[in-house]
Design an enzyme around this catalytic site. Structure first.
Site, PDB file in Angstrom:
ATOM      1  N   GLU A  55     -23.012 -20.838  19.334  1.00  0.00           N
ATOM      2  CA  GLU A  55     -22.879 -20.928  20.784  1.00  0.00           C
ATOM      3  C   GLU A  55     -21.475 -21.424  21.117  1.00  0.00           C
ATOM      4  OE1 GLU A  55     -25.730 -23.374  22.870  1.00  0.00           O
ATOM      5  OE2 GLU A  55     -24.954 -22.727  24.791  1.00  0.00           O
ATOM      6  N   GLY A  79     -22.482 -32.520  20.028  1.00  0.00           N
ATOM      7  CA  GLY A  79     -23.561 -33.398  19.562  1.00  0.00           C
ATOM      8  C   GLY A  79     -24.524 -32.694  18.616  1.00  0.00           C
ATOM      9  N   ALA A  80     -25.002 -31.534  19.032  1.00  0.00           N
ATOM     10  CA  ALA A  80     -26.001 -30.839  18.235  1.00  0.00           C
ATOM     11  C   ALA A  80     -26.199 -29.441  18.798  1.00  0.00           C
ATOM     12  CB  ALA A  80     -27.328 -31.594  18.265  1.00  0.00           C
ATOM     13  N   MET A  81     -26.965 -28.617  18.067  1.00  0.00           N
ATOM     14  CA  MET A  81     -27.153 -27.231  18.494  1.00  0.00           C
ATOM     15  C   MET A  81     -28.589 -26.802  18.239  1.00  0.00           C
ATOM     16  SD  MET A  81     -25.937 -24.522  19.794  1.00  0.00           S
ATOM     17  CE  MET A  81     -27.015 -23.118  20.059  1.00  0.00           C
ATOM     18  N   GLU A  82     -29.164 -26.136  19.248  1.00  0.00           N
ATOM     19  CA  GLU A  82     -30.598 -25.842  19.268  1.00  0.00           C
ATOM     20  C   GLU A  82     -30.993 -24.536  18.587  1.00  0.00           C
ATOM     21  OE1 GLU A  82     -28.586 -25.798  22.029  1.00  0.00           O
ATOM     22  OE2 GLU A  82     -29.112 -24.184  23.400  1.00  0.00           O
ATOM     23  N   GLU A 108     -32.478 -31.200  21.991  1.00  0.00           N
ATOM     24  CA  GLU A 108     -32.436 -29.960  21.188  1.00  0.00           C
ATOM     25  C   GLU A 108     -33.840 -29.419  20.971  1.00  0.00           C
ATOM     26  OE1 GLU A 108     -29.573 -28.874  21.134  1.00  0.00           O
ATOM     27  OE2 GLU A 108     -28.514 -30.763  21.478  1.00  0.00           O
ATOM     28  N   GLU A 160     -29.182 -25.763  30.294  1.00  0.00           N
ATOM     29  CA  GLU A 160     -28.636 -27.100  30.035  1.00  0.00           C
ATOM     30  C   GLU A 160     -29.032 -28.123  31.107  1.00  0.00           C
ATOM     31  OE1 GLU A 160     -27.853 -27.801  27.298  1.00  0.00           O
ATOM     32  OE2 GLU A 160     -27.134 -25.970  26.325  1.00  0.00           O
TER      33      GLU A 160
END
Ligand code: B3K
Ligand code: ZN
Length: 877
Positions: free
Chosen positions: A140, A280-283, A317, A339
């Site tokens: 992404e 931070g992170a990815m879903e 996430e 988001e």
């Protein structure tokens, strides 16, 4: 994006000066994809230096397209080694810029492509890259095109089958989305695994991980009784630090079932922690990839804030599995669809597992610190933007946090039951689809039976509304009249604005009695000027408005002397109480920053009463007694003079610390929270301890240094240790160096803690912070290649208002140098540093000129990425 036309004219001119290479993409140019890709098979022959990618795409002409025979597959920095159509090698393809185009005769074909990627050389950390000897992906928004050629847009959904093969010692663990459907050994010491994801997804949700990882394994039984295997993959040494993330995951799964009726849909859910990660992170579907900072925690190395952030990000996430993965976005302009909604969902989760009052205060603090400045500066954009040059620049506080406030307004207006009926319908109606913000509102309306059309302007109109309030009271008729006015200032590309619907939760309290007068009302202010009448108001009323921060606006009310002080004690809404304190502090500080005499007494009385209250818990007290930041104060000044702001704030801190020293010392001494107690109550006690210590430091440096060092030495947890060090770094006392050295020596091998060491020094409130930061850049542990380290030192410094805006301009030179250098490695991260320069026009003339010169120097540097170009050129416009 294949079918979205690009342009350098029209609306874009208002936002960024045209560049020959960096062109704007516009929302109004959206067209459905010409070709769909229902199925993709990927084969990876893994290597850190070089990975071979073979892909097979089943493509079908989209009946909703315009009938083009040309298939455009996006690429970025890759070249095909071979291309096949329906099994036959072909040379009937060409490159158009970075994209691969093939003219296809029929309606259905199979396209084969082979290409190479170089993970170890990938410093952008987008696509397939290497981190600490492992391979991982970030797709992404547009990273998949750095892996293979594909229609890289979120409205092309495909079923994935992924095979990977690599050295079994180097990559013992091979993961991708969905279920593992096969695994085995191959020649030499190599092995392979095959994964299949039954849910069609856009390519931005694809993920692959290969490395030497170990799992913390657990399971969760869903509401329909299905057992889901859970695994958190980390380096072996980090396994003991994964317990909190796992607990948070299970809590999130249960919460989403209870509050939104959402059940997990596969038998496996993996989280992988990576040290080099842009955000931070990815879903990614069933294979979330996280920055280690949002996975690893134990009480020795992580603060209470870190624990809370881990729970928040794990929840966020996980919640994307429905709000993002099952229902995704039609195009990137709709980013807030997933988001904003998912932030609203994670805020609800954090409120439920912690303290709702404190969580709301924190969320508003973040909004004001990060989003309000965005809305007031040259980078202001709508929650659903109209154009972008680089979509990575739009993962902003506006899209995320203001987007969440927009969803919160829907929730406030509908109430929880109707809101839930709306979200149920949204998930049911759009499951497996790529949807729009309009689709979301339509589902809320149809599910609830309430017309929300007036609120849609919040998606399109940028800027923070300003509201003025005045309350009149007529004792004879026992009526109170509330006069409200709203104003929307111009933002780039939007010179004229319409009034917006603002839901304002409002209550009145008796000035004498302190009692609430009648029920709370939900007022919808939707015109430029409106009055509202309250009947049966016998005593002089106090106005409590925008309770719970029900509308994301800047509200100023005409207040009688003493009114805020009384509200700070009487209000029954914790947020409104906090707000009354903030306004009281703000008016003392802005007056002093303008050169008027500082009137500290009302603030001292209010803080004293708050500290001594038996009805308030320590966490709330800690929030309520914190002064607004320099940055927030700057927002309220016509012309920003950072020294005057800082001096005003210092003077008020000193006056409070001196007048209330005994109360502060008592709050600092409060104990009863053992380091492994993570209850909201224990966290509150620790927070108040450190906030109180800060006030003692403002009154008596030497005494505070002694206390801080004692707290530091005795600490059995990182919250107390970092809290003490955070106070010490701003002092000129010998304990400062001793503690910094001890901290470094103890944690030198723990990257996440060394990030804190850099960040604390970059955040120090000292005249020589710029010198310290310039020294730290040459520290052997500083590296620009790791986003966490760069953010810790450089990002933190850019947010240190007084230090960054040092009158001699060295802060500006430093940040400009860092942006130019970082851009060569990682444009996404470099661009995130630009907004510190954003509001240069509002500063006093000398600083303003230096900030502008720094921006001009950046934009003139050769080979600038479109990420940095967009942010800098818009900042200068
Ligand atoms: N969706 C990702 C963010 C991706 C950012 C790309 N530049 C994480 C999140 O919001 O959950
Ligand atoms: Zn998200």
């Amino acid at each position: 994006m294949a079918d979205i036309r690009t342009t350098t004219d029209g609306a874009q001119a208002a936002e960024a000066p045209p560049s020959p290479t960096h062109v704007a993409i516009r929302r109004e140019d959206y067209r459905p994809p010409e070709w769909l890709v229902p199925q993709i098979e990927l084969k990876f022959t893994l290597g850190l230096e070089e990975t071979r990618v073979q892909s097979k795409l089943r493509v079908e002409r989209n009946p909703a397209g315009s009938g083009q025979s040309r298939l455009t597959l996006n690429g970025d920095g890759i070249a095909p080694v071979g291309v096949w159509v329906d099994g036959a090698a072909t040379s009937a393809w060409k490159m158009q810029g970075d994209d691969l185009v093939i003219d296809l005769p029929g309606d259905r074909h199979e396209i084969g492509i082979e290409n190479l990627v170089h993970p170890a050389a990938n410093t952008k950390l987008m696509g397939l890259y290497a981190s600490n000897g492992m391979l991982c992906t970030q797709c992404e928004a547009e990273g998949f095109r750095r892996i293979t050629f594909f229609p890289d847009r979120p409205d092309v959904l495909s079923k994935y089958r992924v095979r990977m093969e690599g050295d079994a010692t180097q990559f013992p663990v091979l993961l991708s989305n969905g279920n593992r459907v096969g695994a085995g050994e191959s020649e030499g010491s190599r092995h392979w695994a095959e994964w299949e994801d039954p849910f069609p997804k856009p390519c931005y949700l694809f993920a692959l991980v290969a490395g030497d990882l170990k799992a913390n394994r657990d399971s969760f039984t869903t509401m329909s009784g299905r057992k889901v295997d859970l695994a958190i993959w980390v380096r072996e040494a980090d396994l003991p630090k994964t317990g909190h993330a796992m607990e948070s995951l299970k809590q999130s799964m249960a919460w989403d079932e209870r509050v939104y009726g959402r059940e997990y849909d596969l038998d496996l859910f993996n989280i992988v922690a990576v040290s080099d990660f842009n955000m931070g992170a990815m879903e990614n579907k069933s294979l979330n990839i996280f920055n280690t900072a949002y996975v690893l925690a134990d009480k020795e190395t992580a603060t209470d804030g870190d624990f809370d952030n881990i729970a928040r990000v794990v929840a966020h996430e996980y919640f994307h599995n429905w709000s993002g993965d099952r229902v995704t976005c039609r195009d990137w302009f709709q980013l807030s669809l997933k988001e904003g909604f998912t932030v609203f969902r994670d805020q609800g989760f954090s409120a439920d597992v912690g303290s709702p009052a404190v969580k709301r205060i924190e969320d508003v603090r973040v909004l004001r610190a990060a989003q309000f400045p965005e809305d007031q500066g040259p980078l202001a954009h709508a929650v659903r933007p109209d154009s972008y040059i680089e979509i990575s620049n739009f993962y902003t506080a506006t899209v995320y946090n203001k987007g969440a406030e927009l969803i919160r307004m829907f929730h406030t207006v509908l109430g929880p039951e109707k809101f839930r009926a709306g979200t149920d319908l949204y998930f049911e109606r759009h499951d497996g689809e790529a949807a729009t913000c309009d689709d979301f509102v339509a589902a809320l309306e149809d599910g609830s039976g309430v017309d929300l059309s007036a609120f849609k302007i919040w998606y399109s109109q940028a800027g923070t509304p300003r509201v003025r309030a005045r309350l009149d009271h007529d004792a004879a008729t026992r009526t109170a009249t509330l006069h409200l006015e709203q104003q929307e200032d111009p933002t780039p590309g939007q010179p004229f604005k319409e009034p917006m619907p603002l839901p304002l939760r409002t209550a009145l309290f008796g000035e004498e009695s302190g009692a609430q007068l009648g029920e709370e009302q939900l007022i919808i202010l939707d015109r430029a000027k409106q009055t509202f009448t309250f009947e049966n108001i016998g005593e002089t009323p106090l106005l409590s408005i925008n309770r719970g921060f029900s509308a994301p606006v800047v509200l100023t009310a005409e207040r009688r002397p003493g009114e805020l002080e009384k509200l700070a004690q009487a209000d029954t809404d914790p947020f409104a109480r906090y707000e009354a304190m903030q306004e009281l502090m703000m008016s003392a500080l802005t007056a002093a920053a303008r050169g008027e005499k500082l009137d500290a007494e009302p603030v001292i009385r209010a803080i004293g009463a708050t500290l001594r209250s038996n009805a308030l818990d320590p966490a709330f007290k800690a929030e309520a007694i914190l002064l607004p930041s320099d940055t927030l104060l700057a927002d309220r000044m016509q012309v920003v003079d950072p020294d005057a702001i800082h001096a005003a704030r210092d003077a008020l801190r000193e006056a409070i610390g001196t007048a209330l020293k005994d109360d502060m010392l008592a709050a600092h001494r409060t104990d009863g929270a053992s380091g492994d107690d993570l209850s909201p109550a224990a966290k509150g006690i620790r927070r108040l301890r450190t906030v109180a210590l800060g006030y003692v430091a403002a009154a008596d440096e030497a005494q505070a240094a002694g206390l801080a060092k004692a707290q530091f030495d005795a600490a059995d947890n990182m919250t107390d240790r970092q809290g003490a060090l955070g106070v010490l770094v701003s002092l000129n006392q010998p304990e400062r160096e001793e503690a910094l050295q001890a901290f470094y020596d103890r944690f030198r091998d723990d990257a996440l803690v060394i990030d804190k060491w850099f960040a604390l020094q970059a955040a120090a409130q000292r005249p020589d912070t710029i010198d310290q930061v310039l020294r730290l850049v040459s520290h052997p542990d500083f590296t620009m290649g790791n986003p966490n380290r760069l953010r810790a030192l450089v990002g933190m410094f850019g947010g240190n208002h007084w230090a960054f805006h040092n009158a001699d301009g060295r802060g500006y030179d430093f940040l400009a140098d860092m942006i130019i250098a970082a851009d060569k490695l990682n444009p996404q991260i470099a661009a995130r540093l630009v907004p510190a320069f954003g509001r240069w026009k509002r500063f006093e003339p000398k600083r303003s000129a230096m900030m502008k010169a720094a921006l001009e120097r950046i934009v003139a540097s050769p080979g600038l990425s479109k990420d940095v170009y967009e942010q800098v050129s818009k900042s200068l416009a």
